[in-house]
Design a protein around this motif. Structure first.
Motif, PDB file in Angstrom:
ATOM      1  N   ARG A   1       0.871  -1.171   0.000  1.00 34.21           N
ATOM      2  CA  ARG A   1       0.000   0.000   0.000  1.00 34.21           C
ATOM      3  C   ARG A   1       0.910   1.223   0.000  1.00 34.21           C
ATOM      4  O   ARG A   1       1.661   1.448   0.943  1.00 34.21           O
ATOM      5  CB  ARG A   1      -0.918   0.033   1.214  1.00 34.21           C
ATOM      6  CG  ARG A   1      -1.821   1.294   1.219  1.00 34.21           C
ATOM      7  CD  ARG A   1      -2.726   1.385   2.435  1.00 34.21           C
ATOM      8  NE  ARG A   1      -3.593   0.235   2.549  1.00 34.21           N
ATOM      9  CZ  ARG A   1      -3.606  -0.616   3.586  1.00 34.21           C
ATOM     10  NH1 ARG A   1      -2.793  -0.436   4.620  1.00 34.21           N
ATOM     11  NH2 ARG A   1      -4.422  -1.639   3.608  1.00 34.21           N
TER      12      ARG A   1
ATOM     13  N   ARG B   1       1.379   5.301  -0.043  1.00 33.16           N
ATOM     14  CA  ARG B   1       0.742   6.575   0.292  1.00 33.16           C
ATOM     15  C   ARG B   1       1.628   7.658  -0.326  1.00 33.16           C
ATOM     16  O   ARG B   1       2.840   7.680  -0.093  1.00 33.16           O
ATOM     17  CB  ARG B   1       0.665   6.775   1.804  1.00 33.16           C
ATOM     18  CG  ARG B   1      -0.245   5.789   2.490  1.00 33.16           C
ATOM     19  CD  ARG B   1      -0.247   5.932   4.015  1.00 33.16           C
ATOM     20  NE  ARG B   1       1.050   6.075   4.665  1.00 33.16           N
ATOM     21  CZ  ARG B   1       1.919   5.087   4.870  1.00 33.16           C
ATOM     22  NH1 ARG B   1       1.659   3.873   4.452  1.00 33.16           N
ATOM     23  NH2 ARG B   1       3.060   5.313   5.497  1.00 33.16           N
TER      24      ARG B   1
ATOM     25  N   GLU C   1      -2.116  12.933  -1.113  1.00 32.36           N
ATOM     26  CA  GLU C   1      -3.470  12.576  -0.660  1.00 32.36           C
ATOM     27  C   GLU C   1      -3.924  11.232  -1.209  1.00 32.36           C
ATOM     28  O   GLU C   1      -5.036  10.796  -0.947  1.00 32.36           O
ATOM     29  CB  GLU C   1      -4.460  13.668  -1.082  1.00 32.36           C
ATOM     30  CG  GLU C   1      -4.155  15.036  -0.495  1.00 32.36           C
ATOM     31  CD  GLU C   1      -4.208  15.039   1.019  1.00 32.36           C
ATOM     32  OE1 GLU C   1      -5.143  14.448   1.596  1.00 32.36           O
ATOM     33  OE2 GLU C   1      -3.311  15.632   1.645  1.00 32.36           O
ATOM     34  N   GLN C   2      -3.087  10.555  -1.975  1.00 33.11           N
ATOM     35  CA  GLN C   2      -3.466   9.327  -2.657  1.00 33.11           C
ATOM     36  C   GLN C   2      -2.955   8.094  -1.918  1.00 33.11           C
ATOM     37  O   GLN C   2      -1.833   8.067  -1.413  1.00 33.11           O
ATOM     38  CB  GLN C   2      -2.901   9.355  -4.072  1.00 33.11           C
ATOM     39  CG  GLN C   2      -3.381   8.245  -4.957  1.00 33.11           C
ATOM     40  CD  GLN C   2      -2.856   8.400  -6.385  1.00 33.11           C
ATOM     41  OE1 GLN C   2      -1.876   9.087  -6.632  1.00 33.11           O
ATOM     42  NE2 GLN C   2      -3.511   7.745  -7.311  1.00 33.11           N
ATOM     43  N   THR C   3      -3.797   7.052  -1.867  1.00 31.88           N
ATOM     44  CA  THR C   3      -3.413   5.744  -1.352  1.00 31.88           C
ATOM     45  C   THR C   3      -3.735   4.715  -2.437  1.00 31.88           C
ATOM     46  O   THR C   3      -4.844   4.714  -2.967  1.00 31.88           O
ATOM     47  CB  THR C   3      -4.171   5.397  -0.058  1.00 31.88           C
ATOM     48  OG1 THR C   3      -3.874   6.386   0.933  1.00 31.88           O
ATOM     49  CG2 THR C   3      -3.768   4.032   0.472  1.00 31.88           C
ATOM     50  N   VAL C   4      -2.750   3.876  -2.779  1.00 30.26           N
ATOM     51  CA  VAL C   4      -2.893   2.918  -3.863  1.00 30.26           C
ATOM     52  C   VAL C   4      -2.335   1.576  -3.418  1.00 30.26           C
ATOM     53  O   VAL C   4      -1.260   1.527  -2.817  1.00 30.26           O
ATOM     54  CB  VAL C   4      -2.115   3.398  -5.119  1.00 30.26           C
ATOM     55  CG1 VAL C   4      -2.184   2.377  -6.227  1.00 30.26           C
ATOM     56  CG2 VAL C   4      -2.620   4.742  -5.585  1.00 30.26           C
TER      57      VAL C   4
ATOM     58  N   MET D   1       5.050   3.076  -9.614  1.00 33.22           N
ATOM     59  CA  MET D   1       4.494   4.340  -9.134  1.00 33.22           C
ATOM     60  C   MET D   1       5.614   5.368  -9.096  1.00 33.22           C
ATOM     61  O   MET D   1       6.726   5.059  -8.669  1.00 33.22           O
ATOM     62  CB  MET D   1       3.880   4.176  -7.749  1.00 33.22           C
ATOM     63  CG  MET D   1       3.189   5.409  -7.255  1.00 33.22           C
ATOM     64  SD  MET D   1       2.119   5.008  -5.861  1.00 33.22           S
ATOM     65  CE  MET D   1       1.480   6.629  -5.507  1.00 33.22           C
TER      66      MET D   1
ATOM     67  N   VAL E   1       6.668   9.236  -7.740  1.00 32.76           N
ATOM     68  CA  VAL E   1       6.329  10.277  -6.770  1.00 32.76           C
ATOM     69  C   VAL E   1       7.186  11.501  -7.074  1.00 32.76           C
ATOM     70  O   VAL E   1       8.408  11.408  -7.180  1.00 32.76           O
ATOM     71  CB  VAL E   1       6.577   9.779  -5.328  1.00 32.76           C
ATOM     72  CG1 VAL E   1       6.272  10.866  -4.330  1.00 32.76           C
ATOM     73  CG2 VAL E   1       5.741   8.544  -5.042  1.00 32.76           C
TER      74      VAL E   1
ATOM     75  N   THR F   1       6.958  15.390  -2.261  1.00 39.59           N
ATOM     76  CA  THR F   1       5.633  14.820  -1.979  1.00 39.59           C
ATOM     77  C   THR F   1       5.765  13.836  -0.824  1.00 39.59           C
ATOM     78  O   THR F   1       6.524  12.864  -0.932  1.00 39.59           O
ATOM     79  CB  THR F   1       5.069  14.094  -3.217  1.00 39.59           C
ATOM     80  OG1 THR F   1       4.993  15.010  -4.302  1.00 39.59           O
ATOM     81  CG2 THR F   1       3.704  13.503  -2.924  1.00 39.59           C
TER      82      THR F   1
ATOM     83  N   HIS G   1       5.398  10.666   1.201  1.00 38.81           N
ATOM     84  CA  HIS G   1       5.043   9.320   0.764  1.00 38.81           C
ATOM     85  C   HIS G   1       5.642   8.273   1.697  1.00 38.81           C
ATOM     86  O   HIS G   1       6.578   8.550   2.448  1.00 38.81           O
ATOM     87  CB  HIS G   1       5.514   9.072  -0.679  1.00 38.81           C
ATOM     88  CG  HIS G   1       6.996   9.177  -0.851  1.00 38.81           C
ATOM     89  ND1 HIS G   1       7.647  10.388  -0.972  1.00 38.81           N
ATOM     90  CD2 HIS G   1       7.961   8.230  -0.903  1.00 38.81           C
ATOM     91  CE1 HIS G   1       8.951  10.171  -1.117  1.00 38.81           C
ATOM     92  NE2 HIS G   1       9.166   8.866  -1.065  1.00 38.81           N
TER      93      HIS G   1
END
Length: 116
Positions: free
Chosen positions: A61, A63, A66-69, A77, A79, A83, A85
């Motif tokens: 997971r 982070r 504001e995004q969680t994937v 991913m 970043v 940011t 994370h």
């Protein structure tokens, strides 16, 4: 001249996750080759450069801002710099992924001192 860093040369009690900083070898990139047990996490932090994650094995997971994937093998991913994370191994098995840092040295600032 090429450089090779052999796994056999690592101390037997070295952490499972490998940290590589390219600067001393003339490389403009650094990375963590993450090996993380179930339930382990890396808290929110920032870098002054882009970081790219590629999942090789397991479920994670991410982070970022504001995004969680949730992601699995083959997922990538990216970043942006500065940011916030972090990530959690949410799977039942080991998490293996590459965390590629766009710089000759790894520079990270944890947002919660307890995570450093």
């Amino acid at each position: 001249m090429p450089h090779i860093l052999r796994a056999a040369d690592r101390p037997k009690d070295a952490p499972k996750t490998i940290k590589f900083e390219g600067g001393p070898y003339g490389a403009a990139v650094s990375f963590f080759a993450v090996v993380s047990d179930p339930g382990k996490r890396v808290g929110l932090h920032v870098h002054p450069y882009t970081e790219t994650w590629m999942v090789q094995e397991g479920t994670v997971r991410f982070r970022a801002g504001e995004q969680t994937v949730e992601a699995g093998p083959g997922d990538i991913m990216i970043v942006e710099p500065e940011t916030p994370h972090g990530f959690d191994n949410i799977g039942d098995g080991v998490l293996k992924m590459m965390c590629i840092h766009d710089g000759p040295r790894i520079t990270q600032t944890f947002l919660d001192p307890a995570d450093a």
